[in-house]
Design a protein around this motif. Structure first.
Motif, mmCIF file in Angstrom:
data_model
loop_
_atom_site.group_PDB
_atom_site.id
_atom_site.type_symbol
_atom_site.label_atom_id
_atom_site.label_comp_id
_atom_site.label_asym_id
_atom_site.label_seq_id
_atom_site.Cartn_x
_atom_site.Cartn_y
_atom_site.Cartn_z
ATOM 1 N N GLY A 110 0.808 -1.221 0.000
ATOM 2 C CA GLY A 110 0.000 0.000 0.000
ATOM 3 C C GLY A 110 0.835 1.262 0.000
ATOM 4 O O GLY A 110 0.304 2.359 -0.216
ATOM 5 N N TRP A 204 -7.288 -1.939 -6.867
ATOM 6 C CA TRP A 204 -7.889 -1.707 -5.553
ATOM 7 C C TRP A 204 -8.932 -0.598 -5.665
ATOM 8 O O TRP A 204 -8.681 0.431 -6.311
ATOM 9 N N GLY A 209 -10.242 0.443 -0.670
ATOM 10 C CA GLY A 209 -9.048 -0.405 -0.764
ATOM 11 C C GLY A 209 -9.370 -1.860 -1.086
ATOM 12 O O GLY A 209 -8.470 -2.702 -1.172
#
Ligand code: TMP
Ligand code: ASP
Length: 241
Positions: A110, A204, A209
């Motif tokens: 991320g 995503w 997310g």
């Protein structure tokens, strides 16, 4: 256009000859594998969704002047493509840390990257597609320096286009794998080949997310079919079978 013998069967696609020696038909299967075939399964109607998604993305990329092997979608599971010799160097483009990059370098999944990172892998199942350098590709004759330069420039252009396209539909393009080939009718000409789909990308949801890609299959998260369909839906593609 007449469909002839099956020339090749891969993990997720098969390729058929046609009556034109320079044209092939690429058939999208529902089979899914991960970790170089160690994990196997099928994803209902995946072939149909990936064919639609990949066809649309190839069309978008061709429209900005990058040559592609894709000619047109023929039906639910098939595309007409130009025959190429695949360059055995898989190119991964990353915008955000995930997957093997997170593992190899001990980074958090991320973490956004300050600029796109391009990686090369040697396409060979027997070795599990190892990470390589440009020098490896050149010294072993997998690709020339000029081809690698062209491929890197094409990847950055493709990335600009795809990041923007997906952002518009609320999707973060985390990373993806590209393959290139030399046209059978003119081997000097390198073109984008294979497919770009939820099988070959990390996608995503921009807000939540949520993963909308093959990681749901790799990581046994469930909702695989629904995630692939959600990508197609956001792209405005009507599902047919
Ligand atoms: P990785 O993080 O496992 O190296 O994967 C990077 C990206 O490449 C990810 O979007 C999934 C895609 N990919 C493929 O399409 N085929 C493969 O065989 C692998 C290993 C990754
Ligand atoms: N496509 C590769 C395999 O078949 C790996 C992956 O996508 O995770 O195993």
């Amino acid at each position: 256009m007449e469909k002839r013998d099956r020339l090749y069967e891969g993990k997720a696609k098969a390729v058929f000859a046609t009556d034109d020696p320079n044209l092939l038909i690429q058939y999208f299967k529902d089979d899914a594998t991960a970790f170089n075939g160690v994990k196997r399964g099928t994803i209902t109607e995946k072939g149909v969704v990936n064919n639609m998604v990949a066809s649309r993305l190839m069309t978008i990329i061709e429209a900005v002047g990058i040559p592609v092997h894709f000619i047109k979608r023929l039906n639910a599971r098939e595309q007409l493509i130009r025959k190429v010799a695949i360059i055995p160097v898989e190119v991964v483009v990353r915008n955000v840390v995930a997957g093997s990059m997170a593992k190899r370098l001990g980074r958090q999944e991320g973490e956004p990257l300050p600029r796109p990172v391009i990686e090369f892998y040697y396409k060979t199942d027997a070795l599990d597609d190892p990470l390589i350098t440009r020098d490896h590709a050149m010294v072993f004759g997998w690709a020339t320096e000029a081809e690698l330069d062209w491929i890197m420039a094409a990847c950055l252009r493709i990335n600009d286009v795809l990041v923007g396209f997906f952002a518009n539909i609320g999707v973060r393009l985390v990373d993806y794998k590209l393959e290139f080939g030399r046209l059978a009718e003119n081997p000097q000409q390198v073109v984008l080949a294979d497919e770009i789909s939820p099988d070959t990308c990390r996608l995503w949801d921009m807000v939540t997310g949520e993963k909308l890609d093959k990681d749901r299959f790799r990581r046994d998260m469930g909702g695989v079919v629904e995630a692939y369909q959600e990508v197609a839906r956001r792209m405005g593609l009507a599902l047919e079978s």
